[in-house]
Design a protein around this motif. Structure first.
Motif, PDB file in Angstrom:
ATOM      1  N   LEU A 231       0.815  -1.213   0.000  1.00 31.07           N
ATOM      2  CA  LEU A 231       0.000   0.000   0.000  1.00 31.07           C
ATOM      3  C   LEU A 231       0.845   1.258   0.000  1.00 31.07           C
ATOM      4  CD1 LEU A 231      -3.016  -0.503   2.325  1.00 31.07           C
ATOM      5  CD2 LEU A 231      -3.026   0.390   0.038  1.00 31.07           C
TER       6      LEU A 231
ATOM      7  N   LEU B 218       2.153   1.791  -3.356  1.00 28.81           N
ATOM      8  CA  LEU B 218       1.119   2.172  -4.328  1.00 28.81           C
ATOM      9  C   LEU B 218       0.766   3.639  -4.198  1.00 28.81           C
ATOM     10  CD1 LEU B 218      -1.724  -0.483  -4.371  1.00 28.81           C
ATOM     11  CD2 LEU B 218      -0.355   0.258  -6.265  1.00 28.81           C
ATOM     12  N   THR B 219       0.564   4.084  -2.954  1.00 31.78           N
ATOM     13  CA  THR B 219       0.045   5.433  -2.777  1.00 31.78           C
ATOM     14  C   THR B 219       1.127   6.435  -2.459  1.00 31.78           C
ATOM     15  OG1 THR B 219      -0.300   5.013  -0.455  1.00 31.78           O
ATOM     16  CG2 THR B 219      -2.119   4.539  -1.937  1.00 31.78           C
ATOM     17  N   LYS B 220       2.397   5.989  -2.518  1.00 29.97           N
ATOM     18  CA  LYS B 220       3.527   6.861  -2.205  1.00 29.97           C
ATOM     19  C   LYS B 220       3.328   7.538  -0.846  1.00 29.97           C
ATOM     20  CE  LYS B 220       5.085   7.873  -6.867  1.00 29.97           C
ATOM     21  NZ  LYS B 220       5.495   6.532  -7.209  1.00 29.97           N
TER      22      LYS B 220
ATOM     23  N   GLU C 110       0.780   8.409   0.873  1.00 30.45           N
ATOM     24  CA  GLU C 110      -0.170   9.500   1.029  1.00 30.45           C
ATOM     25  C   GLU C 110      -1.249   9.169   2.050  1.00 30.45           C
ATOM     26  OE1 GLU C 110       1.163  12.489  -1.409  1.00 30.45           O
ATOM     27  OE2 GLU C 110      -0.919  12.487  -0.790  1.00 30.45           O
ATOM     28  N   LEU C 111      -1.454   7.876   2.319  1.00 29.44           N
ATOM     29  CA  LEU C 111      -2.501   7.509   3.280  1.00 29.44           C
ATOM     30  C   LEU C 111      -1.947   7.610   4.696  1.00 29.44           C
ATOM     31  CD1 LEU C 111      -4.032   4.305   1.659  1.00 29.44           C
ATOM     32  CD2 LEU C 111      -5.069   6.529   1.782  1.00 29.44           C
TER      33      LEU C 111
ATOM     34  N   GLU D  44      -5.400   4.729   8.190  1.00 32.92           N
ATOM     35  CA  GLU D  44      -6.085   4.278   6.981  1.00 32.92           C
ATOM     36  C   GLU D  44      -5.411   3.041   6.414  1.00 32.92           C
ATOM     37  OE1 GLU D  44      -5.865   7.870   4.730  1.00 32.92           O
ATOM     38  OE2 GLU D  44      -7.924   8.406   5.187  1.00 32.92           O
TER      39      GLU D  44
ATOM     40  N   VAL E 112      -6.297  -3.134  -4.078  1.00 37.80           N
ATOM     41  CA  VAL E 112      -4.900  -3.074  -3.651  1.00 37.80           C
ATOM     42  C   VAL E 112      -4.002  -3.816  -4.636  1.00 37.80           C
ATOM     43  CG1 VAL E 112      -3.311  -3.839  -1.885  1.00 37.80           C
ATOM     44  CG2 VAL E 112      -5.447  -2.802  -1.231  1.00 37.80           C
TER      45      VAL E 112
ATOM     46  N   TRP F 223      -2.835  -1.369  -9.994  1.00 37.40           N
ATOM     47  CA  TRP F 223      -1.647  -0.689 -10.521  1.00 37.40           C
ATOM     48  C   TRP F 223      -1.455  -1.083 -11.977  1.00 37.40           C
ATOM     49  CZ3 TRP F 223       1.039   3.302  -9.004  1.00 37.40           C
ATOM     50  CH2 TRP F 223       2.191   3.609  -9.732  1.00 37.40           C
TER      51      TRP F 223
ATOM     52  N   MET G  67      -1.392   8.458 -11.220  1.00 41.32           N
ATOM     53  CA  MET G  67      -2.027   7.180 -10.927  1.00 41.32           C
ATOM     54  C   MET G  67      -2.004   6.891  -9.434  1.00 41.32           C
ATOM     55  SD  MET G  67      -1.711   3.676 -13.032  1.00 41.32           S
ATOM     56  CE  MET G  67      -0.020   3.364 -12.815  1.00 41.32           C
ATOM     57  N   SER G  68      -0.860   7.205  -8.767  1.00 37.53           N
ATOM     58  CA  SER G  68      -0.810   7.003  -7.314  1.00 37.53           C
ATOM     59  C   SER G  68      -1.861   7.836  -6.610  1.00 37.53           C
ATOM     60  CB  SER G  68       0.544   7.410  -6.755  1.00 37.53           C
ATOM     61  OG  SER G  68       1.562   6.712  -7.354  1.00 37.53           O
ATOM     62  N   GLU G  69      -1.999   9.092  -7.065  1.00 38.58           N
ATOM     63  CA  GLU G  69      -3.002   9.958  -6.433  1.00 38.58           C
ATOM     64  C   GLU G  69      -4.397   9.390  -6.627  1.00 38.58           C
ATOM     65  OE1 GLU G  69      -0.736  14.144  -7.311  1.00 38.58           O
ATOM     66  OE2 GLU G  69      -2.849  13.948  -7.870  1.00 38.58           O
TER      67      GLU G  69
ATOM     68  N   ILE H 183      -5.290   6.278  -7.158  1.00 39.11           N
ATOM     69  CA  ILE H 183      -5.511   5.075  -6.345  1.00 39.11           C
ATOM     70  C   ILE H 183      -5.752   5.460  -4.906  1.00 39.11           C
ATOM     71  CG2 ILE H 183      -4.420   2.978  -5.490  1.00 39.11           C
ATOM     72  CD1 ILE H 183      -3.130   2.621  -8.121  1.00 39.11           C
ATOM     73  N   CYS H 184      -4.996   6.457  -4.426  1.00 40.63           N
ATOM     74  CA  CYS H 184      -5.177   6.927  -3.052  1.00 40.63           C
ATOM     75  C   CYS H 184      -6.602   7.401  -2.825  1.00 40.63           C
ATOM     76  CB  CYS H 184      -4.179   8.068  -2.827  1.00 40.63           C
ATOM     77  SG  CYS H 184      -3.964   8.485  -1.138  1.00 40.63           S
TER      78      CYS H 184
ATOM     79  N   LEU I 210      -9.062   4.526  -2.867  1.00 40.27           N
ATOM     80  CA  LEU I 210      -9.010   3.730  -1.633  1.00 40.27           C
ATOM     81  C   LEU I 210      -9.732   4.442  -0.502  1.00 40.27           C
ATOM     82  CD1 LEU I 210      -5.400   2.293  -1.657  1.00 40.27           C
ATOM     83  CD2 LEU I 210      -7.502   0.996  -1.593  1.00 40.27           C
ATOM     84  N   LYS I 211      -9.522   5.770  -0.425  1.00 39.01           N
ATOM     85  CA  LYS I 211     -10.201   6.516   0.642  1.00 39.01           C
ATOM     86  C   LYS I 211     -11.714   6.438   0.470  1.00 39.01           C
ATOM     87  CE  LYS I 211      -6.591   9.781   1.667  1.00 39.01           C
ATOM     88  NZ  LYS I 211      -6.069  11.058   1.856  1.00 39.01           N
TER      89      LYS I 211
ATOM     90  N   LEU J 262     -12.895   2.993   1.455  1.00 36.49           N
ATOM     91  CA  LEU J 262     -12.880   2.840   2.902  1.00 36.49           C
ATOM     92  C   LEU J 262     -14.099   3.483   3.524  1.00 36.49           C
ATOM     93  CD1 LEU J 262      -9.409   3.436   4.542  1.00 36.49           C
ATOM     94  CD2 LEU J 262     -10.953   1.532   4.828  1.00 36.49           C
TER      95      LEU J 262
END
Lengths: 144, 726
Positions: free
Chosen positions: A89, A92-94, A96-97, A101, B303, B307, B320-322, B324-325, B328-329, B332
């Motif tokens: 994770l 993936l999100t670098k 950022e979470l 979370e 998860v 990617w 893409m990372s942003e 996915i973030c 995910l939020k 959730l």
């Protein structure tokens, strides 16, 4: 590094992850390590061909699932435990979470995918989940 | 535990695949008859042909695996080898061993010389076929361009370009077939033209009329007699029918080419083969994307499967990372908090807004369709008036330019009405992006289907009848010209849309609105436009045999234009785009409304409409279909032994009962298969439950074992302490 005279030479990890196809991939070192015989990321030519043949369009789904499992298994214990998921994770999100979370996502993911209740994902659980994701074949693909 | 390891261990992989190949061999063997059963002690392999396995060669696992591989068929062997998670070196070693053993066993047995020759020929053919395939593979079209696009935008935008490539191949196939069988023979032996030759003015490229109207491009140019070479009389009588061909003393009677028959069969077989290819690719795509839809493990799938490994540009990777973030939020939030139940009033409010939006869309569509209907009628009257008016007041260029009015109006509607649909969708504010995409596709589809429907009615229902009554000109050529104009206008408007919509809007939003993000490439709308263009091409093949060539050129140009536009102006989509599902939907849309509609129109034209009596390969016949019937009758007349064929033709092809019965059987087979799929789905549900139960059992047993162990330990300790105290 002369391949014609020394066909058994191995390329170091640092050189391979500088390829344009792999340079920006957050999992690049894990990809190269899972195809190397010594586990350190040094690839011979055959292993290099292996890597790109599994990541190509024509590779069957089962083969891709096997190697995807190896890539995400950071501590190489044949299970995807919580730490493996946390590392995945974060890459993936670098990062950022927030940690809460990340914790929540890992818990929920394991809860969803774990069928036999041992709080970690074995290959069977992973494969079962992958068969439900039709996009896996198209995203787990590198064009060279 | 063996089921838990995935075989880092090579030995484990080999034994796992040995078991699999053994199972495959058992499945593939048919059961021999009772008297061939051997008296083996092992009932499980009795009668499966495994006794031919030499007992002394089975000392290592690898040898056994090679033995099994050798006994499988070639395609099974290749598939098994491909799926093994071993290194390439090991796989090539296994393959070499298998082939070596094969050659040894082959040469050992007594094969007669001609069978060996047959084997060599087959092997040589296979090898040449493989080298041909690899050569074709290396010629891959646009390899670098596709890689650049996927490297920057990911798999979603790539799917649009791959769809364009697929359409290109369909058109290439059509062009080759029609070109080889229709255009080439007619171009080599041109008929004598009755009307005066028009001069070339630049307007032809847009209208397709004028200079182009009496060329090989349109239906009207084609002859209705059998073409023969070295015949002095061929330019003369235009209405020589096939059976009178013997009257001309032709030298090379054998080199004849029956044009009406060729026209009919070429079009029919081209459509048939396209249908088969489409249905095959649709079912393959459906099989890949169809998964039992239990939204059970969405978070885990997000998860592990979200990617996109194809993206290699740094800024795109960051984006893409942003994305996915954010996704995910959102997931959730959805998973954690129970959905707030809307009150009854709020639900009613939402329902009203949906109804209003749909009413607006449907009303807009109906208004546009009616306007096209009346405008086409007006243009038809206008054309009649112009052509019937006195010659001195006619301006031929203006006449031709007025033909462009209807295509321009239709293309405008196709471009502007989707904006209205977007507004309506913005008003509705859907929660789920997939529902929003489906609704947008549904509305656009509704618009395009109704527009094409009214146009087909205008051409086939109105024009064909009118032209015949007025004895005006070739209605088929006119319809062909109309389709050419529509295709061209569609291309021009797509260019304008790309220029204005993407380029200028991008600059406007960056400079004036000061938005940081560039506009997003709307994949669904662009693919629907491609499908619309392809429908026009399929509709027009019957009337304009060169239309696939025009469509081919258009697609080639469109690829480069869209690619440059996307690279310059757009950014990757922010919402998650489910590629396989959308690709399946687009191929299904290409097959069902698009190809089916085109083939229904073409079939209707061939079956029911009178061809025009003054031009074309079917003049003089009642329907185009009669060409085939007439040929069968002529065959029967020439050779009475072939009356069986004639009778078969009249019973099978012309009798609708046969088609009904065939369709009924087909439907029954489909129903049966769908029931089987349902049953399998239920079994999968039961098996999953079983796995979960086993997990519970395991946990229970482990805790019981632990508690018993604890009890034993405490009793031992107590006894020890008692002993020590005594």
């Amino acid at each position: 590094m002369d391949y014609t005279n020394e066909p058994d030479c191995k390329l170091p990890l640092a050189l391979i992850v500088n390829m344009p196809e792999l340079k920006e991939n957050p999992f690049r070192s894990r990809i190269v390590e899972s195809f190397s015989e010594d586990g350190m990321g040094n690839l011979s030519f055959n292993e290099f061909v292996d890597m790109f043949s599994v990541l190509s369009e024509m590779a069957p789904r089962e083969l891709k699932a096997i190697y995807a499992f190896k890539i995400y298994d950071f501590n190489v214990d044949n299970y995807l435990c919580k730490e493996d998921l946390e590392k995945t994770l974060n890459r993936l999100t670098k990062e950022e979470l927030t940690p809460e979370e990340v914790e929540l996502v890992c818990e929920k993911a394991i809860e969803e995918a774990d069928l036999d209740g041992d709080n970690k994902l074995s290959y069977a659980d992973f494969e079962n989940m992958i068969t439900r994701a039709p996009d896996f074949l198209s995203t787990f693909h590198i064009r060279i | 535990m063996p089921s838990r390891t995935i075989g880092r261990n090579r030995g484990a992989i080999i034994s796992q695949y040995y078991n699999r190949t053994m199972q495959l061999r058992r499945h593939k063997q048919s059961r021999p008859s009772i008297r061939d059963f051997s008296r083996s002690a092992r009932p499980s392999i009795r009668g499966y042909g495994m006794e031919t396995d030499s007992p002394d060669a089975e000392d290592t696992k690898r040898e056994r695996l090679v033995n099994n591989l050798q006994n499988l068929s070639v395609s099974d062997r290749i598939r098994m080898l491909q799926a093994m998670p071993l290194s390439v070196a090991e796989k090539s070693e296994l393959r070499r061993l298998t082939l070596q053993k094969e050659r040894r066993t082959r040469s050992g047995s007594q094969i007669p010389c001609c069978s060996r020759l047959k084997y060599y020929i087959i092997i040589a053919v296979k090898q040449s076929w493989f080298s041909c395939l690899s050569f074709l593979h290396s010629l891959q079209l646009w390899q670098v361009a596709l890689k650049t696009v996927s490297g920057r935008f990911g798999t979603g935008v790539l799917s649009y370009f791959l769809f364009l490539k697929t359409l290109l191949f369909f058109n290439l196939f059509l062009f080759l077939v029609v070109g080889a069988f229709l255009v080439l023979p007619q171009a080599v032996l041109p008929p004598v033209l009755l009307s005066a030759n028009h001069s070339f003015s630049g307007l032809e490229l847009l209208t397709g009329a004028g200079y182009f109207s009496d060329t090989v491009m349109y239906y009207g140019y084609y002859c209705n007699y059998t073409l023969r070479r070295h015949c002095s009389d061929e330019g003369g009588g235009q209405n020589i029918s096939v059976s009178n061909g013997t009257m001309l003393a032709c030298v090379s009677k054998r080199l004849s080419y029956n044009m009406p028959l060729a026209y009919f069969f070429t079009i029919v077989s081209a459509f048939f083969i396209t249908c088969i290819i489409l249905v095959y690719s649709m079912s393959k795509s459906f099989g890949q994307s169809f998964r039992i839809d239990k939204s059970h493990s969405i978070l885990a799938m997000k998860v592990f499967c979200s990617w996109d490994f194809k993206v290699i540009k740094k800024t795109s990777v960051k984006l893409m990372s942003e994305n996915i973030c954010i996704q995910l939020k959102e997931l959730l939030a959805e998973v954690n908090h129970k959905r707030v139940r809307n009150s009854c009033l709020q639900n009613l409010g939402r329902l009203m807004i949906h109804c209003l939006a749909w009413t607006i869309c449907v009303a807009g569509t109906i208004a546009c369709v009616l306007s096209i209907y009346f405008f086409s009628q007006y243009m038809r009257q206008d054309l009649k008036k112009r052509s019937n008016g006195p010659l001195s007041t006619q301006n031929p260029l203006l006449n031709e330019a007025s033909l462009l009015a209807l295509p321009v109006v239709v293309s405008l509607i196709n471009v502007l009405l989707p904006c209205l649909f977007n507004l309506a969708a913005w008003m509705e504010d859907y929660e789920s992006p997939t529902v929003r995409t489906y609704v947008a596709i549904g509305r656009n589809l509704m618009l395009k289907v109704s527009v094409l429907g009214v146009l087909c009615y205008h051409w086939l229902g109105r024009m064909a009848v009118d032209f015949e009554n007025d004895n005006f000109m070739c209605w088929e050529s006119f319809v062909g010209q109309e389709l050419y104009r529509f295709l061209l206008m569609d291309f021009i408007f797509t260019l304008l849309d790309t220029l204005l919509g993407e380029f200028l809007w991008g600059m406007f939003s960056k400079r004036v609105l000061k938005r940081r993000r560039k506009p997003v490439f709307d994949i669904a709308r662009n693919v629907l436009e491609l499908i619309y263009g392809q429908t026009l091409a399929w509709l027009g093949v019957l009337f304009t045999p060169l239309l696939p060539a025009v469509q081919l050129l258009k697609l080639l140009l469109l690829f480069y234009i869209k690619k440059s536009s996307v690279m310059m102006n757009c950014q990757a989509p922010r919402k998650p785009y489910r590629v396989s599902q959308m690709t399946t939907i687009f191929i299904t849309l290409l097959c069902f409304p698009s190809f089916l509609g085109a083939s229904v129109c073409v079939t209707y034209t061939m079956w029911s409409i009178n061809p025009s009596s003054s031009c074309g390969p079917f003049r003089g016949l009642k329907t185009m279909f009669q060409a085939g019937k007439r040929w069968v009758e002529d065959l029967e007349k020439d050779n009475p032994n072939l009356s069986v064929l004639a009778r078969a033709h009249s019973y099978l092809v012309e009798n609708p009962l046969f088609l009904f019965v065939g369709a009924g059987i087909f439907l029954i087979v489909i129903y049966f298969h769908s029931q089987v799929v349902d049953g399998q789905r239920k079994i999968i549900g039961l098996l999953q439950e079983q796995i979960e139960n086993e997990g519970e059992d395991k946990k229970f047993l482990i805790t019981r074992l632990q508690s018993i162990h604890e009890l034993k330990r405490t009793t031992v300790r107590r006894l020890k302490s008692q002993d020590s105290s005594c």
